[in-house]
Scaffold this motif. Structure first.
Motif, mmCIF file in Angstrom:
data_model
loop_
_atom_site.group_PDB
_atom_site.id
_atom_site.type_symbol
_atom_site.label_atom_id
_atom_site.label_comp_id
_atom_site.label_asym_id
_atom_site.label_seq_id
_atom_site.Cartn_x
_atom_site.Cartn_y
_atom_site.Cartn_z
ATOM 1 N N ARG A 150 0.798 -1.149 0.130
ATOM 2 C CA ARG A 150 -0.058 -0.096 -0.042
ATOM 3 C C ARG A 150 0.968 1.323 -0.026
ATOM 4 N N ALA A 151 1.904 1.276 0.756
ATOM 5 C CA ALA A 151 2.813 2.350 0.726
ATOM 6 C C ALA A 151 3.406 2.535 -0.591
ATOM 7 N N LYS A 152 3.565 1.557 -1.275
ATOM 8 C CA LYS A 152 4.234 1.901 -2.580
ATOM 9 C C LYS A 152 3.243 2.219 -3.505
ATOM 10 N N ALA A 153 2.193 1.685 -3.362
ATOM 11 C CA ALA A 153 0.828 2.101 -4.494
ATOM 12 C C ALA A 153 0.514 3.660 -4.132
ATOM 13 N N TRP A 154 0.355 3.965 -2.769
ATOM 14 C CA TRP A 154 -0.414 5.055 -2.497
ATOM 15 C C TRP A 154 0.678 6.559 -1.923
ATOM 16 N N GLY A 155 1.710 5.767 -1.649
ATOM 17 C CA GLY A 155 2.691 6.729 -0.917
ATOM 18 C C GLY A 155 2.546 6.907 0.509
ATOM 19 N N LEU A 156 3.359 7.413 1.411
ATOM 20 C CA LEU A 156 3.568 6.976 2.676
ATOM 21 C C LEU A 156 2.395 7.864 3.544
ATOM 22 N N ARG A 157 2.181 9.105 2.961
ATOM 23 C CA ARG A 157 1.390 9.956 3.494
ATOM 24 C C ARG A 157 -0.242 9.504 3.484
ATOM 25 N N ARG A 158 -0.241 9.165 2.139
ATOM 26 C CA ARG A 158 -1.843 8.599 1.829
ATOM 27 C C ARG A 158 -1.999 7.220 2.730
ATOM 28 N N THR A 159 -1.019 6.395 2.863
ATOM 29 C CA THR A 159 -1.243 5.138 3.653
ATOM 30 C C THR A 159 -1.198 5.468 5.055
ATOM 31 N N LEU A 160 -0.542 6.308 5.732
ATOM 32 C CA LEU A 160 -0.952 6.625 6.885
ATOM 33 C C LEU A 160 -2.288 7.356 7.063
ATOM 34 N N ALA A 161 -2.913 8.170 6.354
ATOM 35 C CA ALA A 161 -4.135 8.641 6.293
ATOM 36 C C ALA A 161 -5.230 7.277 6.265
ATOM 37 N N TRP A 162 -4.764 6.390 5.344
ATOM 38 C CA TRP A 162 -5.827 5.123 5.429
ATOM 39 C C TRP A 162 -5.781 4.355 6.629
ATOM 40 N N TYR A 163 -4.726 4.319 7.368
ATOM 41 C CA TYR A 163 -4.819 3.383 8.617
ATOM 42 C C TYR A 163 -5.373 4.395 9.661
ATOM 43 N N ALA A 164 -5.438 5.805 9.387
ATOM 44 C CA ALA A 164 -5.896 6.484 10.643
ATOM 45 C C ALA A 164 -7.305 7.021 10.281
ATOM 46 N N ASP A 165 -8.175 6.149 10.533
ATOM 47 C CA ASP A 165 -9.447 6.069 10.372
ATOM 48 C C ASP A 165 -10.173 6.583 9.056
ATOM 49 N N HIS A 166 -9.283 5.896 7.787
ATOM 50 C CA HIS A 166 -9.557 5.785 6.551
ATOM 51 C C HIS A 166 -9.956 7.325 6.007
ATOM 52 N N ARG A 167 -9.100 8.117 6.428
ATOM 53 C CA ARG A 167 -8.970 9.628 6.124
ATOM 54 C C ARG A 167 -8.490 9.708 4.645
ATOM 55 N N TYR A 168 -7.948 8.710 4.251
ATOM 56 C CA TYR A 168 -7.626 8.572 2.702
ATOM 57 C C TYR A 168 -8.476 7.299 2.225
ATOM 58 N N ARG A 169 -9.231 7.478 1.324
ATOM 59 C CA ARG A 169 -10.238 6.453 0.735
ATOM 60 C C ARG A 169 -9.712 6.119 -0.928
ATOM 61 N N PRO A 170 -8.840 5.371 -1.037
ATOM 62 C CA PRO A 170 -8.688 5.223 -2.261
ATOM 63 C C PRO A 170 -9.683 4.282 -3.166
ATOM 64 N N PRO A 171 -9.848 4.573 -4.582
ATOM 65 C CA PRO A 171 -10.523 3.816 -5.582
ATOM 66 C C PRO A 171 -10.343 2.304 -5.465
ATOM 67 N N VAL A 172 -9.277 1.664 -5.042
ATOM 68 C CA VAL A 172 -8.875 0.282 -4.892
ATOM 69 C C VAL A 172 -8.191 0.164 -3.809
#
Length: 250
Positions: free
Chosen positions: A224-246
């Protein structure tokens, strides 16, 4: 049957699950039973699991299918399957993870010390091409998030018996009786809820005999970090603040 059962939920992991099963087959303590939960995979995950089981005949493997897609649903199905078969202790890792060779032995030692829930240490895998600097940043971010978790409102309740402990679903263990008492993993989808956080907070309503063990080590995937980048990955794990299409990165 052995007292310790390991549950591995798997969705479309035909390309990666062999490494996980090989790491489990190479444990210094082989006295456990493995349950792989095929979570409505549309690829050859089940066939790969059967082939790995045949290649490692000393590894006791049971393959079950859960048609309701979701990490919480699959993990709960595996845990309850193990309990029904006589499990006393339950451990979980994921189909993109590499448990350390002494993972099983360390989990058992943690239970022997009196813990009823064990939160292991999670480090990024080193074989996925993630730069070393990014891995170090990821480790630091997880450490900070773990500390922050003790103070966030969602993890504070006067009914809790002890402080919040970050418990990654891919590196945790729990007694069968406590799993049942706490209600188990919510049967949720990964997009909707972090089922590991929900379980540890349910456990905290019943006991203070839980804790982190740094020697219980698993290397987790950084895809996930490779696909989304570190910032977005951390946002995903922090209550899904980043919601990717996949979400299911393969």
């Amino acid at each position: 049957m052995t007292p310790l059962w390991v549950v591995v939920p798997a969705y479309n992991e035909e390309r990666g699950i062999t490494a996980t099963l090989t790491a489990l087959a190479a444990q210094t303590d082989p006295d456990f039973t493995l349950v792989v939960v095929d979570n409505a995979s549309t690829d050859a995950t089940a066939d790969v699991v059967r082939a790995c089981a045949a290649a490692h005949p000393h590894l006791r493997v049971e393959l079950v299918r859960e048609p309701e897609k979701g990490t919480g649903a699959a993990a709960d199905t595996g845990m309850r399957h193990a309990i029904a078969r006589g499990a006393v202790w339950l451990a979980r890792t994921d189909a993109d993870c590499l448990p350390a060779p002494d993972w099983i032995a360390r989990v058992k030692a943690a239970f022997d010390s009196g813990l009823r829930l064990v939160a292991g240490r999670l480090l990024p895998r080193e074989d996925e091409g993630l730069p070393a600097g990014t891995r170090r940043l990821l480790i630091a971010a997880v450490t900070i998030a773990s500390l922050f978790g003790r103070f966030r409102a969602g993890n504070r309740d006067p009914r809790y018996h002890g402080p919040y402990v970050m418990t990654a679903g891919c590196n945790m263990a729990i007694t069968a009786e406590l799993y049942a008492l706490a209600g188990g993993f919510p049967r949720s989808k990964i997009e909707d809820l972090h089922e590991d956080r929900a379980l540890v907070n349910a456990v905290r309503l019943h006991t203070d005999r839980y804790g982190s063990r740094r020697d219980v080590l698993v290397h987790g995937s950084s895809r996930r970090a490779k696909a989304w980048g570190l910032r977005r990955t951390l946002a995903w794990y922090a209550d899904h603040r980043y919601r990717p299409p996949v979400v299911d990165i393969r």
